[in-house]
Design a protein around this motif. Structure first.
Motif, short mmCIF file in Angstrom:
data_model
loop_
_atom_site.label_atom_id
_atom_site.label_comp_id
_atom_site.label_asym_id
_atom_site.label_seq_id
_atom_site.Cartn_x
_atom_site.Cartn_y
_atom_site.Cartn_z
N PRO A 1077 31.31 -23.15 44.59
CA PRO A 1077 31.92 -23.75 45.88
C PRO A 1077 32.79 -24.99 45.74
N GLU A 1078 33.91 -25.16 46.49
CA GLU A 1078 34.56 -26.44 46.32
C GLU A 1078 34.27 -27.15 47.74
N GLN A 1079 33.98 -26.42 48.75
CA GLN A 1079 33.76 -27.11 49.91
C GLN A 1079 32.07 -27.32 50.18
N THR A 1080 31.61 -28.66 50.48
CA THR A 1080 30.23 -28.93 50.24
C THR A 1080 29.46 -28.52 51.83
N ASN A 1081 30.58 -28.35 52.80
CA ASN A 1081 30.13 -28.13 54.19
C ASN A 1081 30.50 -26.79 54.54
N LYS A 1082 30.91 -25.80 53.88
CA LYS A 1082 31.15 -24.50 54.38
C LYS A 1082 30.39 -23.46 53.34
N ASN A 1083 30.08 -22.34 54.10
CA ASN A 1083 29.41 -21.10 53.53
C ASN A 1083 30.55 -20.41 52.52
N LEU A 1084 29.80 -19.75 51.56
CA LEU A 1084 30.73 -19.15 50.45
C LEU A 1084 30.31 -17.38 50.82
N ASP A 1085 31.46 -16.71 51.12
CA ASP A 1085 31.44 -15.39 51.31
C ASP A 1085 32.04 -14.77 50.41
N MET A 1086 31.23 -13.66 49.92
CA MET A 1086 31.63 -12.83 48.62
C MET A 1086 31.57 -11.43 49.15
N SER A 1087 32.51 -10.77 48.55
CA SER A 1087 32.72 -9.21 48.91
C SER A 1087 32.95 -8.60 47.58
N ILE A 1088 32.21 -7.49 47.27
CA ILE A 1088 32.57 -6.62 45.90
C ILE A 1088 32.56 -5.13 46.21
N ASN A 1089 33.70 -4.41 45.80
CA ASN A 1089 33.56 -3.06 45.84
C ASN A 1089 34.10 -2.44 44.91
N ALA A 1090 33.83 -1.15 44.51
CA ALA A 1090 34.37 -0.41 43.34
C ALA A 1090 34.60 0.91 43.40
N SER A 1091 35.25 1.44 42.62
CA SER A 1091 35.55 3.05 42.90
C SER A 1091 34.44 3.99 42.28
N ASN A 1092 33.50 3.45 41.39
CA ASN A 1092 32.21 3.80 40.98
C ASN A 1092 31.09 3.29 41.24
N ASN A 1093 29.84 3.95 41.37
CA ASN A 1093 28.57 3.08 41.58
C ASN A 1093 28.48 2.29 40.38
N PHE A 1094 27.61 1.21 40.84
CA PHE A 1094 27.27 0.06 39.77
C PHE A 1094 26.14 -0.46 40.07
N ASN A 1095 25.35 -1.58 39.14
CA ASN A 1095 24.29 -2.12 39.53
C ASN A 1095 24.82 -3.69 39.74
N LEU A 1096 24.14 -4.39 40.51
CA LEU A 1096 24.41 -5.68 40.97
C LEU A 1096 23.15 -6.68 40.74
N ASN A 1097 23.39 -7.84 40.23
CA ASN A 1097 22.64 -8.83 40.08
C ASN A 1097 23.22 -10.14 40.23
N ILE A 1098 22.89 -11.05 41.21
CA ILE A 1098 23.24 -12.35 41.64
C ILE A 1098 22.36 -13.35 41.25
N THR A 1099 22.72 -14.35 40.62
CA THR A 1099 21.92 -15.53 40.44
C THR A 1099 22.48 -17.02 40.78
N TRP A 1100 21.73 -17.97 40.87
CA TRP A 1100 22.40 -19.21 40.94
C TRP A 1100 21.84 -20.27 40.01
N SER A 1101 22.44 -21.16 39.68
CA SER A 1101 21.72 -22.38 38.93
C SER A 1101 22.76 -23.58 39.06
N VAL A 1102 22.21 -24.50 38.88
CA VAL A 1102 22.88 -26.22 38.95
C VAL A 1102 22.96 -26.85 37.59
N GLY A 1103 22.65 -26.10 36.74
CA GLY A 1103 22.78 -26.64 35.40
C GLY A 1103 23.74 -25.86 34.56
N SER A 1104 25.00 -25.96 34.34
CA SER A 1104 25.83 -25.04 33.63
C SER A 1104 27.03 -25.89 33.38
N THR A 1105 27.58 -25.59 32.23
CA THR A 1105 28.93 -26.17 31.78
C THR A 1105 29.69 -25.30 30.93
#
Length: 1258
Positions: A1077-1105
């Protein structure tokens, strides 16, 4: 009750048993019948020509392929005393390679008769060798359509081998497939069965060969040459000499083969002189000949075998005797050169030297006839001159009025500069070369034309050839040009109507006589034209008229190309050439004699093929000796009036007005007949303006184009065009079909419009993306120079002339385009590429010949190997260029030069090596091209097995033994396949011929790899590298696959589409994303769609480079078997303010190919944060533009349209010059050029999610 008889109770039971047995027997018979019928062999729907039918499928015999076993493909061995061989019952297939070995017994005569032969001329060849390999002497190369010219004549004589073997190899390419061939062979038989004019006899000893005893009045080895017809008109006309040559000896007043024509005669005839000696080594093609006195000097030429080849010969035209001229030092053998005679010196220029790998040379050698010595000249090339090394050209020596003597060289083919349209002049006195500027018609040069020099007019006539044609095509032409040497002027004469090349031409009594040649053009257009022609044409120099003369009426056909013709004592002598075999015969044409015409009217109308002059009461030939150097007046038949269609083909003023068709150049744009109405007409080439675009169009490749500063090579179209600056004028740039010019101005729209009119132009709009690109690039340059756009900044487009689009933009310093400023450098010429890989790397521009190890231009393949020198060519996959690099027996035996030495294990291992039927061969020294038998390379006494016709039955590549002689029992060493020829899944390597397999190394990101190279098929999109060790950083993928995985770095407020639809994508089952996120005071909206079925996993972390996670990764979403997902991640819940480095990781996995995935991230914008920068945006919006439209067909109304500035909040960038109210195509082009968008995904470029604020001009 009564009692039953004894045993009566058993009768029904026995009956029942008997009935049951019968029933059982019936069902057993029925069962057997049904199953027997079911097990009957199933018939094949179509006949199996060279195989047998097994359960409805044709199983082919060795060497045959196809659904019906109808095509040859392999090697065959024939041992019967006589038989036949064929490619199959129908048209041969594409890319056919078939080889036949006919084995007799040592030193027997083996004869081949070609009963039918039809292949694609110059592309599909049958090679015949006198021996058991391709290293044996080559004696014939067949190609094209071979049928008799005259019923009963032999078109091609029998091909004879003397070694006891004959090897025939056939190769066809991937273009056209014709009916093929049927060839009969016989061992120790009489030639042509004595042609029906004799009987076959055997010598006294067992070793003696059979021979023909000819009937009376027939002679020759095959009794096929008649002699003393009509008994030579004995006794009045002559007599038959039966003791010597068996020919007619005519009385003084009679002539001809049978003494039937008077001396002089009004009729022509052909004859074959008795040549002594008659050696096959004399045979050659693409040689050259000149006449001095009674000797015809023959120099150079192509030969199948140069071991006994003589560079210089002479033939006595009076005694019909050949002589070999010994030379102590001489040039290397060559063909396709030119010869020109001046006094006692013969000048030899250019040509192709086979000993140097087919190098085309610019050497100039001089042979002094009295001393029999050669000398190499080293001429100077004048300043700004260019000397071309050429082959297939012609040359003539001309003495000018000022005393200078020039050797004028016409056209030819250069391996560097392609087909040459220039004239080259060599001054014998000053020893200098120059390429002169010519005038008149713009002519197109080529390879293999014929030319003659007329000493009366000092003009050279050039006919035919193989040339570059319009639309990037190449082929034969029937053009005829005249070149006036003194004024260097070209004129286009009437075409012959018979396209050809490698033909001959002589000038004889006012007529140019053209004989033979290769008449086959493109196969799709050839209409049965043959490789070898016996056409005989005559061109009347005085009347610009062509006639067809009768073909030679001899006892055999004399079709040929690559021959020479000279004139001596009023007759034409034709020598050598090629007609599947190299010819060594002499043909003589005796034309009618002018002296035979007693009346003036008959004299002046003599012909065709003859032009006579009536002078002092007698008829004499039209030549320098009888015309006193002046062109006599002639009466020519009235030609039909020229129609416009005859003139349409001339696209430039000079060619339109410098021809004999009666054309005029109308209104500076088209060529019409002189009788057509024309408002502004030009009828003399001297009044034509020079048009560089036509000159450029004659240049056939990039290198020749680059020599002309006015020209520029179009790499995409493969054509030479005029440099845009020269097309549009100084200060203008050529963009597409438009001329553009940009300067700066603060004037109003009306003033700008008036300014355009002063330039003879009009304000115009952008109509193509090329114009948009150019304008934006120039504006960018201007902005960099000016730093800030000035107030009232005003671009103004203008039109230079109707149909040409121009942007005009006045500025303090005009922008100009210099010649070739943006020209791309030329690629390396094909002839300089020395390997197959290097040769074929540029698509299909070059072709590699593996047998000669030469790279040639695709547009010159036919002329590079006019006599079938290339056994096989490639434009793509390169096999090993040596037998030793072929790892399997099947690949080995596909190459005619190779044989297979199987090792003692008999498991399919072995070595491919150069060889013959009798065993391996090798060269005795590095300098020698001869190959000798060397059985020790594959010693039979040590268990090795030599295979030349068929591979050994067991072919398991050393990884298994065989059961039933040919079935691999069990593949070991991690191999699989019917012949253990591939590695098991998960392993890679080349297990052929005992090679190893090893496990794929993919760092856990792939399960399989390419079986030969080990390149991993990475399953996660964005991971790349041979071992899946890299992230595709060029396309925004970050991470470290050695410690984790790769992520596509998403941008906020963009929608991304990933189309995994290509065949290369089918290994992918996962793709990962990361979003910060580039804005610290706004929510992050996300949408994902595909033509075939898929598995989805979402994680977050504060330590990455850069995509490498170093801190704890917290899971927040886990879904399976879904197609769509939407969510909003709260800035409060995930503490965006306290965790400014927070990153969300999205894992999409377990999907099937093909699939299309869309991902979108959105965040609401903080309006105040951008306000200050928006003011700057509004300031830059003071830029305006005038955009008007001019079409090629009509002029549209001009209008003023604004270009606004657009503020892109997500990129913090002010985007300028977005056109309003213009076509979607143009708008899209502009937006793509100037919007700083993220890199494109695998298929589609992401589009902005929001447009932001539009800043309009004040």
């Amino acid at each position: 009750m009564g009692r039953t008889p004894e045993g009566g109770a058993l009768l029904p039971k026995r009956r029942r048993l008997r009935d049951a047995g019968r029933c059982l027997l019936f069902y057993m018979v029925l069962y057997l019948l049904v199953h027997a019928e079911g097990s009957l062999p199933k018939a094949c729907e179509k006949s199996c020509y060279s195989g047998r039918c097994v359960n409805g499928t044709c199983v082919c015999d060795q060497g045959w392929v196809g659904e019906q076993c109808q095509h040859c493909q392999g090697r065959f061995k024939l041992t019967e005393p006589s038989g036949s061989l064929t490619d199959g019952p129908i048209n041969y297939k594409y890319k056919t390679k078939c080889t036949w070995l006919i084995e007799g017994y040592p030193n027997t005569v083996l004869r081949l008769r070609f009963n039918h032969f039809a292949t694609e001329c110059s592309w599909d060849h049958m090679y015949v060798y006198d021996g058991d390999s391709v290293y044996a002497p080559l004696i014939a190369v067949f190609s094209g359509l071979i049928v008799p010219e005259v019923r009963g004549n032999e078109t091609v004589p029998e091909v004879v081998t003397m070694s006891g073997y004959a090897l025939l190899h056939f190769f066809s390419d991937a273009a056209y497939n014709l009916t093929g061939f049927n060839i009969f062979y016989s061992i120790n038989s009489c030639p042509n069965n004595c042609s029906g004019h004799g009987k076959c006899s055997t010598g006294n000893s067992i070793a003696s060969r059979v021979y023909c005893e000819c009937d009376d009045y027939w002679k020759g080895e095959a009794c096929d040459i008649p002699y003393c017809r009509s008994n030579c008109g004995s006794p009045d006309h002559g007599y038959c000499d039966l003791t010597g040559e068996k020919l007619c000896v005519c009385n003084d007043s009679w002539q001809g083969p049978d003494c039937s024509l008077m001396v002089p005669s009004t009729e022509s005839y052909w004859f074959l002189p008795n040549v002594k000696p008659f050696s096959p080594s004399v045979g050659r093609a693409s040689h050259k000949a000149v006449v001095q006195g009674h000797l015809m000097w023959v120099i150079g030429g192509y030969s199948f075998n140069y071991s006994s080849f003589q560079m210089v010969l002479n033939y006595n035209l009076e005694s019909s005797i050949w002589n070999v001229v010994p030379m102590h030092t001489a040039p290397l053998q060559r063909y396709g050169h030119s010869l020109a005679l001046h006094q006692d010196d013969i000048y030899m220029f250019g040509g192709k030297i086979e000993a140097r790998g087919g190098n085309v040379t610019d050497e100039l050698w001089v042979l002094n006839i009295p001393s029999h010595t050669w000398s190499l000249r080293t001429p100077n090339v004048l300043v700004h001159g260019q000397q071309y090394a050429v082959e297939g050209h012609s040359a003539h020596v001309v003495e000018l009025d000022n005393g200078d003597v020039l050797m004028v060289v016409f056209f030819g083919y250069s391996s560097i500069y392609s087909y040459i349209s220039n004239v080259q002049e060599y001054n014998l006195r000053t020893n200098t070369w120059v390429v002169p500027e010519t005038q008149g018609a713009l002519v197109q040069g080529g390879y293999g034309h014929s030319s003659v020099y007329d000493a009366i007019s000092k003009c050279v006539y050039v006919h035919g050839g193989y040339k570059a044609l319009p639309a990037n095509k190449y082929g034969l032409v029937d053009d005829l040009y005249r070149y006036e040497v003194r004024t260097r002027t070209w004129t286009i004469l009437r075409e012959s109507g018979f396209a050809r090349y490698l033909h001959s031409a002589v000038l004889l009594s006012g007529s140019m006589l053209v004989f033979g040649g290769n008449t086959h053009n493109d196969t799709s257009l050839s209409n049965g034209a043959k490789c070898f022609s016996a056409d005989f044409l005559a061109y009347d120099v005085a009347c610009d008229d062509w006639k067809v003369l009768p073909k030679p009426n001899l006892h055999r056909d004399v079709n040929r190309f690559g021959h020479t013709a000279v004139v001596s004592n009023g007759s034409m002598y034709v020598f050598g050439g090629f007609s599947s075999i190299l010819l060594n015969d002499i043909l003589v044409y005796k034309p009618p004699s002018c002296e035979a015409f007693r009346q003036e009217e008959a004299c002046l109308s003599a012909g065709p093929g003859l032009r006579c002059v009536w002078t002092k009461g007698r008829c004499v030939p039209w030549d320098l000796a009888h015309t006193n150097g002046t062109i006599p007046t002639t009466s020519c038949p009235i030609q039909p009036a020229t129609v416009d269609e005859q003139c349409y083909r001339f696209s430039d003023c000079a060619s339109c007005t410098a021809n004999t068709n009666g054309c005029q150049w109308c209104d500076d744009k088209k060529c019409l007949s002189a009788s057509s109405n024309c408002s502004v007409a030009v009828r003399n080439f001297s009044r034509c303006q020079v048009r560089n675009e036509q000159t450029c169009s004659k240049l056939a490749n990039c290198k020749s184009c680059s020599l002309n500063l006015n020209c520029q090579w179009d790499h995409q179209q493969q054509e030479c065009h005029i440099v845009p600056a020269h097309l549009c004028g100084d200060g203008w740039s050529h963009v597409g079909e438009a001329c553009l010019r940009i300067n700066s101005s603060r004037e109003s729209y009306d003033n700008a419009q008036h300014y355009c009119k002063n330039l003879e132009g009009n304000i115009a709009s952008l109509t193509t993306s090329k114009q948009v690109d150019f304008v934006l690039e120039e504006l960018q340059k201007y902005q960099l120079q000016e730093k800030v756009g000035p107030p009232g900044f005003l671009p103004r487009p203008a039109l230079l002339s109707p149909g040409h689009m121009v942007w005009f933009f006045s500025a303090p310093s005009p922008l100009t385009v210099s010649p070739n400023q943006n020209a791309r450098p030329c690629k390396m010429p094909c002839s300089l590429r020395t390997s197959c890989t290097n040769c074929t790397s540029q698509a299909t521009e070059c072709m590699w010949c593996s047998s000669t190890k030469r790279c040639v231009d695709s547009n010159a393949y036919v002329i590079s190997f006019p006599y079938g020198q290339c056994l096989e060519w490639q434009t793509g996959d390169c096999l090993s260029q040596n037998c030793s690099g072929l790892r399997t027996c099947s690949l080995c035996l596909e190459q005619p030069a190779c044989g297979w030495c199987g090792d003692p294990s008999h498991t399919g291992r072995g070595q491919c090596m150069e060889g013959s039927y009798r065993g391996p061969v090798k060269s005795p020294s590095r300098q020698s091209q001869e190959m000798v038998l060397e059985p020790g390379l594959c010693p039979r006494d040590r268990g090795y097995d030599w295979a030349f016709i068929n591979c050994p039955a067991c072919q398991c590549n050393g990884h298994s033994t065989c059961v039933n002689s040919s079935v691999c029992e069990q593949c070991r060493n991690l191999t699989t396949g019917p012949q253990c020829q591939t590695c098991m899944p998960g392993y890679y390597g080349d297990p052929t011929n005992g090679g190893k397999c090893q496990a794929c190394k993919c760092n856990g990101h792939a399960n399989v790899c390419q079986v030969l190279t080990g390149k991993c098929y990475c399953t996660t999109k964005g991971i790349k590298g041979d071992q899946c060790q890299l992230c595709d950083s060029e396309n925004r993928y970050l991470g470290n696959p050695l410690r984790g995985t790769c992520y596509y770095n998403l941008l906020i407020d963009y929608q991304f589409t990933f189309s995994l639809l290509q065949e290369d994508d089918h290994h992918y089952t996962a793709i990962n994303f990361m979003a910060t996120p580039e804005q610290t005071n706004k929510n992050l909206d996300m949408s994902i769609n595909a033509s075939n079925n898929f598995n989805l996993n979402i994680t977050w972390s504060v330590g990455s480079t850069a995509g490498t996670i170093s801190g704890e990764e917290v899971a927040i979403v886990s879904k399976t078997n879904i197609k769509d997902y939407r969510d909003s991640f709260s800035c409060d819940k995930f503490s965006f303010r306290t965790n400014p480095n927070i990153t969300f990781y999205v894992y999409v996995s377990n999907f099937s190919w093909p699939i299309k995935i869309q991902v979108r991230n959105t965040v609401l914008l903080h309006m105040c944060a951008a306000q200050r920068d928006m003011q700057a945006c509004f300031h830059l919006a003071g830029f305006w533009a005038l955009i008007c439209c001019i079409q090629a067909q009509h002029r549209e109304t001009c209008s003023l349209k604004a270009i606004a500035a657009e503020w892109m909040h997500d990129e913090r960038h002010c985007v300028k010059f977005i056109p309003q109210r213009i076509s979607p195509a143009i708008s899209g082009t502009l937006r793509r050029r100037i919007l700083p968008a993220p890199p494109q995904s695998s298929a589609t470029r992401p589009s902005p999610a929001s447009s932001g604020h539009v800043c309009l001009p004040p």
